[in-house]
Scaffold this motif. Structure first.
Motif, PDB file in Angstrom:
ATOM      1  N   UNK B   5       0.834  -1.196   0.000  1.00  0.00           N
ATOM      2  CA  UNK B   5       0.000   0.000   0.000  1.00  0.00           C
ATOM      3  C   UNK B   5       0.874   1.253   0.000  1.00  0.00           C
ATOM      4  N   UNK B   6       1.894   1.243   0.856  1.00  0.00           N
ATOM      5  CA  UNK B   6       2.764   2.410   0.937  1.00  0.00           C
ATOM      6  C   UNK B   6       3.520   2.594  -0.374  1.00  0.00           C
ATOM      7  N   UNK B   7       3.980   1.466  -0.955  1.00  0.00           N
ATOM      8  CA  UNK B   7       4.701   1.572  -2.229  1.00  0.00           C
ATOM      9  C   UNK B   7       3.810   2.175  -3.308  1.00  0.00           C
ATOM     10  N   UNK B   8       2.561   1.760  -3.311  1.00  0.00           N
ATOM     11  CA  UNK B   8       1.607   2.344  -4.244  1.00  0.00           C
ATOM     12  C   UNK B   8       1.544   3.855  -4.056  1.00  0.00           C
ATOM     13  N   UNK B   9       1.509   4.246  -2.793  1.00  0.00           N
ATOM     14  CA  UNK B   9       1.395   5.665  -2.495  1.00  0.00           C
ATOM     15  C   UNK B   9       2.619   6.437  -3.001  1.00  0.00           C
ATOM     16  N   UNK B  10       3.793   5.764  -2.930  1.00  0.00           N
ATOM     17  CA  UNK B  10       4.992   6.422  -3.441  1.00  0.00           C
ATOM     18  C   UNK B  10       4.871   6.605  -4.948  1.00  0.00           C
ATOM     19  N   UNK B  12       2.293   6.772  -6.848  1.00  0.00           N
ATOM     20  CA  UNK B  12       1.291   7.761  -7.242  1.00  0.00           C
ATOM     21  C   UNK B  12       1.568   9.108  -6.615  1.00  0.00           C
ATOM     22  N   UNK B  13       2.811   9.226  -6.009  1.00  0.00           N
ATOM     23  CA  UNK B  13       3.285  10.516  -5.494  1.00  0.00           C
ATOM     24  C   UNK B  13       2.427  11.074  -4.367  1.00  0.00           C
ATOM     25  N   UNK B  14       1.703  10.178  -3.658  1.00  0.00           N
ATOM     26  CA  UNK B  14       0.982  10.684  -2.486  1.00  0.00           C
ATOM     27  C   UNK B  14       1.988  10.974  -1.377  1.00  0.00           C
ATOM     28  N   UNK B  15       3.012  10.065  -1.241  1.00  0.00           N
ATOM     29  CA  UNK B  15       4.053  10.320  -0.251  1.00  0.00           C
ATOM     30  C   UNK B  15       5.415  10.252  -0.929  1.00  0.00           C
ATOM     31  N   UNK B  16       6.382  10.986  -0.414  1.00  0.00           N
ATOM     32  CA  UNK B  16       7.738  10.960  -0.958  1.00  0.00           C
ATOM     33  C   UNK B  16       8.470   9.736  -0.435  1.00  0.00           C
ATOM     34  N   UNK B  17       9.601   9.327  -1.083  1.00  0.00           N
ATOM     35  CA  UNK B  17      10.340   8.150  -0.595  1.00  0.00           C
ATOM     36  C   UNK B  17      10.774   8.319   0.854  1.00  0.00           C
ATOM     37  N   UNK B  18      11.184   9.509   1.241  1.00  0.00           N
ATOM     38  CA  UNK B  18      11.632   9.666   2.625  1.00  0.00           C
ATOM     39  C   UNK B  18      10.459   9.447   3.574  1.00  0.00           C
TER      40      UNK B  18
END
Lengths: 279, 314
Positions: B5-10, B12-18
């Motif tokens: 889920x978090x990777x998806x968010x990365x 789709x640019x919802x969250x940054x890698x950091x």
């Protein structure tokens, strides 16, 4: 049914009835003796039934044993340990079954390895620790806290949570629930069978425990029922106890687990059978 | 799943890698926190005491003053100087040798008797299970006085005396008989446990196997048991032998209640020895406890190895 089958059925019943009599005899003897006069119990040991039932033995032993106080102590210890084990083990079992964190499987193996280490080997250091902390001996804390975390109970919950369909917590997660919410709202409501197993096994073990109160309790105020039976009645000032009231005490001390068993036989059998999963 | 889920968010640019790595670390900590209360308690009350036992076994201490390091002296004492320790090993091994086969054997016998459905099955199962729920204290007291050979004889010795048979005086002279009485009590009390596990084992056997065997010429009940049930029950038997061996190794309460370790120490088991010594000779008691711990580990290891091989064989 042919003749041979009928015959073997008869043999089966005869054998079972004989075995049942053998298994029930100690209970019957205990109850019958608890209703004798002490003289009767001591001088006429082969008579199974009392000449006249002495119901008075029960109020008498309730006083000499300090029965209500000891029942209270036993219950607080057993319920305290059991509730604590259910909550702590469910939390840990859920994490080991469902969540991902660094070192999870190694940690779980380590816990499994401690399954075989009995309280009997550890009572000396535990006693020294509690004595060294000052004020712990002769308290409920000493009877409850060291027994709160149980590798076996953690194992039971972990094995149970593994069988819960993953879709359930995934659905909850998509709805935005965190781990704690999923644990309380999704997992725990389903965990009835695991709760029952841990509850029954740890309650029975604690109710029956003897070495722990023997070592951690010296004050008669803190005696548990098992401790009272041995220390006050069976090894009292006089080496030959009042046999009739002793048996009344044993009968009273057995009421709680026996009634629990008669009410929930199915769950008791299931719990004991589940210990077979250990191997 | 939460990792994906978090990777998806990365992606789709919802969250940054950091933010992602921070979020994942937080998840890990959250997940780990579920185990914390139990782990902390286990560390304090299980892991630390194990180390403490071993540490104390190298010290001289009578609980007054402070412990002093004496190397292997405690081990030297229990193994070569204190005959009570070796006697307690003998008593413990004798108890294990007598108690394990009797309770497992009786449990198997009971399970076979009530395996099939018949009227009254639940009743008999409850009767055989009942002793399991009462305490060893209660059971021990009842058996002690049923078999008493003291000034006030119990029902069995008294009945035999009426027939002119003298019951062996297990409370004063006959140490072996004292062991036997405890084993009788233990078998009565514990057979239900083995019975339940064997019942579970028997129920998991595929009925088709019995049918197939009857076509192959296996007809009577004994042969069915010998060639089908017994081999398939090997895992259950192994498990029961392991658990009951370790359990019997720890036996203390029945002896404390029924025999007080006598006559002349004949029923002072290992744990009883530790109990007798822990207040005055802590180092000696903990050296015994350390050896006990090693023995339990060894038994488990050996039995696991044996059971692996056996299972492979069948």
């Amino acid at each position: 049914m042919n003749k041979q089958q009928r015959l073997s059925r008869v043999f089966l019943y005869v054998g079972l009835v004989l075995l049942a009599v053998m298994f029930l005899f100690p209970f019957a003897w205990m109850l019958a003796t608890s209703l004798k006069t002490n003289t009767e119990a001591l001088t006429n040991p082969t008579a199974l039934l009392p000449a006249a039932p002495q119901w008075n033995n029960y109020p008498e032993v309730i006083t000499t044993l300090n029965f209500w106080r000891e029942t209270f102590n036993s219950l607080v210890m057993a319920v305290g340990v059991t509730l604590g084990q259910v909550i702590l083990s469910a939390l840990a079992g859920y994490a080991f079954a469902r969540l991902h964190f660094f070192g999870r499987d190694v940690l779980f193996l380590l816990i499994l390895a401690t399954l075989i280490i009995p309280f009997e080997v550890l009572f000396v250091p535990l006693y020294l620790m509690l004595a060294g902390w000052g004020g712990w001996l002769n308290t409920f804390a000493a009877l409850i806290v060291p027994s709160l975390a149980s590798p076996f109970s953690i194992f039971v919950f972990r094995q149970f949570f593994i069988t819960v369909p993953k879709e359930l917590d995934e659905a909850a997660m998509i709805d935005g629930a965190g781990y704690y919410r999923i644990f309380w709202m999704v997992m725990m409501p389903l965990a009835g069978p695991a709760v029952a197993t841990v509850f029954i096994l740890s309650f029975l073990a604690e109710w029956s425990s003897f070495l722990k109160p023997l070592v951690f309790n010296s004050s008669p105020d803190m005696y548990t029922l098992q401790q009272g039976l041995v220390v006050i009645l069976n090894r009292g000032a006089n080496l030959v106890p009042n046999l009739a009231t002793l048996m009344a005490g044993v009968a009273l001390a057995s009421i709680v687990p026996v009634v629990m068993f008669l009410l929930g036989q199915k769950y008791f059998v299931r719990s004991v059978a589940s210990t077979g999963l250990k191997g | 799943m939460e990792i994906q889920q978090v990777q998806e968010q990365v992606k789709t640019k919802i969250v940054s890698p950091r933010q992602r790595s921070w979020k994942m670390a937080l998840r890990q900590i959250q997940a780990f926190s579920f185990t914390m209360p139990a782990l902390v308690l286990l560390a304090i009350f299980l892991i630390y005491p194990i180390g403490y036992v071993v540490y104390l076994s190298f010290q001289r201490w009578d609980l007054l003053g402070s412990p002093a390091f004496i190397g292997l002296q405690n081990y030297n004492t229990i193994l070569f100087k204190d005959s009570a320790f070796l006697q307690s090993i003998g008593a413990t091994v004798l108890f294990v040798v007598l108690a394990v086969p009797t309770q497992v054997g009786l449990g198997l016998f009971l399970a076979i008797l009530i395996e099939n459905k018949f009227r009254g099955r639940t009743f008999f199962r409850a009767v055989f299970f009942l002793p399991l729920v009462i305490s060893f204290v209660a059971a021990g007291i009842v058996y002690q006085w049923m078999f008493s050979t003291g000034a006030t004889p119990g029902i069995f010795p008294a009945a035999l005396a009426n027939l002119g048979i003298k019951f062996p005086d297990w409370q004063h002279t006959n140490g072996f008989m004292a062991m036997i009485i405890v084993v009788i009590m233990n078998t009565w009390k514990s057979a239900g446990f083995s019975m339940i596990l064997y019942l579970a084992g028997l129920q998991s056997i595929n009925p088709d196997l019995y049918e197939a065997a009857s076509i192959d010429g296996i007809r009577n009940a004994w042969q069915r048991f010998r060639f089908i049930s017994w081999p398939l029950l090997v895992p259950t038997t192994t498990l029961l032998i392991i658990t009951n061996t370790i359990g019997s190794f720890q036996a203390f309460v029945p002896f404390y209640v029924m025999t007080n370790g006598g006559p002349s120490g004949a029923t002072t088991t290992l744990i009883f020895y530790i109990y007798n010594n822990f207040a005055n000779r802590t180092g000696v008691a903990t050296a015994a406890a350390t050896l006990f711990l090693l023995a339990v580990l060894a038994i488990t290891a050996v039995q696991l190895l044996v059971s692996r091989r056996r299972q492979a064989y069948y």
